[in-house]
Design a protein around this motif. Structure first.
Motif, PDB file in Angstrom:
ATOM      1  N   GLU A  63       0.820  -1.214   0.000  1.00  0.00           N
ATOM      2  CA  GLU A  63       0.000   0.000   0.000  1.00  0.00           C
ATOM      3  C   GLU A  63       0.853   1.264   0.000  1.00  0.00           C
ATOM      4  N   HIS A  64       1.993   1.216   0.679  1.00  0.00           N
ATOM      5  CA  HIS A  64       2.865   2.393   0.752  1.00  0.00           C
ATOM      6  C   HIS A  64       3.355   2.804  -0.639  1.00  0.00           C
ATOM      7  N   THR A  65       3.753   1.816  -1.453  1.00  0.00           N
ATOM      8  CA  THR A  65       4.248   2.112  -2.804  1.00  0.00           C
ATOM      9  C   THR A  65       3.184   2.807  -3.640  1.00  0.00           C
ATOM     10  N   ILE A  66       1.947   2.309  -3.571  1.00  0.00           N
ATOM     11  CA  ILE A  66       0.863   2.893  -4.366  1.00  0.00           C
ATOM     12  C   ILE A  66       0.552   4.308  -3.879  1.00  0.00           C
ATOM     13  N   ASN A  67       0.597   4.533  -2.573  1.00  0.00           N
ATOM     14  CA  ASN A  67       0.365   5.880  -2.039  1.00  0.00           C
ATOM     15  C   ASN A  67       1.430   6.865  -2.541  1.00  0.00           C
ATOM     16  N   VAL A  68       2.694   6.397  -2.589  1.00  0.00           N
ATOM     17  CA  VAL A  68       3.790   7.257  -3.065  1.00  0.00           C
ATOM     18  C   VAL A  68       3.610   7.592  -4.545  1.00  0.00           C
ATOM     19  N   LEU A  69       3.184   6.607  -5.335  1.00  0.00           N
ATOM     20  CA  LEU A  69       2.953   6.858  -6.763  1.00  0.00           C
ATOM     21  C   LEU A  69       1.822   7.861  -6.964  1.00  0.00           C
ATOM     22  N   CYS A  70       0.792   7.787  -6.106  1.00  0.00           N
ATOM     23  CA  CYS A  70      -0.305   8.759  -6.188  1.00  0.00           C
ATOM     24  C   CYS A  70       0.209  10.162  -5.859  1.00  0.00           C
ATOM     25  N   GLN A  71       1.124  10.241  -4.896  1.00  0.00           N
ATOM     26  CA  GLN A  71       1.723  11.540  -4.563  1.00  0.00           C
ATOM     27  C   GLN A  71       2.552  12.068  -5.739  1.00  0.00           C
ATOM     28  N   TYR A  72       3.201  11.167  -6.475  1.00  0.00           N
ATOM     29  CA  TYR A  72       3.956  11.544  -7.675  1.00  0.00           C
ATOM     30  C   TYR A  72       3.027  12.178  -8.714  1.00  0.00           C
ATOM     31  N   LEU A  73       1.765  11.699  -8.723  1.00  0.00           N
ATOM     32  CA  LEU A  73       0.778  12.235  -9.668  1.00  0.00           C
ATOM     33  C   LEU A  73       0.097  13.498  -9.137  1.00  0.00           C
ATOM     34  N   GLY A  74       0.417  13.898  -7.897  1.00  0.00           N
ATOM     35  CA  GLY A  74      -0.142  15.129  -7.357  1.00  0.00           C
ATOM     36  C   GLY A  74      -1.274  14.939  -6.367  1.00  0.00           C
ATOM     37  N   TYR A  75      -1.488  13.713  -5.916  1.00  0.00           N
ATOM     38  CA  TYR A  75      -2.546  13.433  -4.938  1.00  0.00           C
ATOM     39  C   TYR A  75      -1.923  13.187  -3.565  1.00  0.00           C
ATOM     40  N   ASP A  76      -2.739  13.321  -2.538  1.00  0.00           N
ATOM     41  CA  ASP A  76      -2.235  13.096  -1.180  1.00  0.00           C
ATOM     42  C   ASP A  76      -1.986  11.616  -0.901  1.00  0.00           C
ATOM     43  N   SER A  77      -2.828  10.776  -1.472  1.00  0.00           N
ATOM     44  CA  SER A  77      -2.737   9.339  -1.215  1.00  0.00           C
ATOM     45  C   SER A  77      -3.614   8.595  -2.216  1.00  0.00           C
TER      46      SER A  77
END
Length: 241
Positions: A63-77
């Motif tokens: 889950e941590h990896t996916i949250n970081v990728l979402c942050q890369y796209l400009g989202y909080d999580s």
């Protein structure tokens, strides 16, 4: 996390990387994303293999990896990504299996609960049935020289009275002779009671009412023994030597 949502996120991550990175190879793009997210390039390449190249046998990402990728796209999580894009999350296969097992467990519990209730009802029914059956024999009637248990059923020709266990065991009509024990050796209390009618004597082993006419029996006396008890009956052991 929903696999379709993750697939979409990975595609968007690499699309963004392509728009920024001059080199378009998997290795170059993965290295760029890794430097921007602090996720290892090897992990990014595995995501590429699984979701873009559709390779089999690639494990699930945490889950941590996916949250970081979402942050890369400009989202909080991941949750923020789902919310802003109007997506619905569905449980993973592992979670689904757990829920299925849990559901099966609950269904089994309900089945066992129903069976337990049914079994209890059957047992109670049997107990009540036996109790009712027992109640049917809580009476007695006189048979020649003793009482016998019978069902408490009205409409029979026999005289039926409530069951008295003591009277059932101890009350008998007997024949007597001079060797009969009429009195207790220690207390001299009577052991025989009699009923006299028209010069005919009947003898009983306990006090109470006459079993046929209901008249009160009288306790034996020495006078009655001397007057009415025969020397012997026609039984061999009744003869006095």
């Amino acid at each position: 996390m929903n696999e379709e949502n993750i697939n979409e996120i990975v595609e968007k991550v690499f699309q963004k990387a392509k728009s920024i990175c001059s080199k378009k190879s998997k290795h170059a793009l993965s290295k760029h994303i890794a430097e921007s997210t602090f996720v290892s390039s090897r992990t990014i390449e595995r995501l590429y293999d699984k979701y873009l190249d559709k390779k089999e046998g690639v494990g699930e990402q945490n889950e941590h990896t996916i949250n970081v990728l979402c942050q890369y796209l400009g989202y909080d999580s991941y949750a923020d990504y789902v919310k802003q894009n109007g997506l619905y999350t569905t449980i993973s296969n592992v979670e689904a299996q757990k829920n299925d097992k849990s559901k099966v467990g609950k269904d089994d519990y309900r089945i066992w609960k129903v069976l337990a209730v049914v079994s209890l009802i059957v047992v109670v029914g049997l107990i009540l049935g036996l109790s009712e059956k027992h109640k049917e024999t809580l009476c007695m009637t006189w048979k020649t020289d003793h009482f016998e248990k019978v069902a408490c059923v009205a409409g029979t020709n026999e005289s039926i009275i409530p069951l008295d266990e003591v009277r059932l065991r101890n009350f008998r009509k007997v024949e007597v002779d001079l060797i009969t024990d009429f009195f207790d050796e220690t207390t001299q209390m009577p052991l025989i009671w009699y009923y006299k009618s028209g010069g005919k004597m009947e003898y009983y082993t306990a006090p109470g009412k006459h079993p046929i006419n209901g008249k009160t029996l009288k306790e034996i006396t020495e006078h009655m023994v001397d007057t009415y008890v025969p020397l012997h009956t026609y039984k061999k052991n009744s003869f006095v030597e």
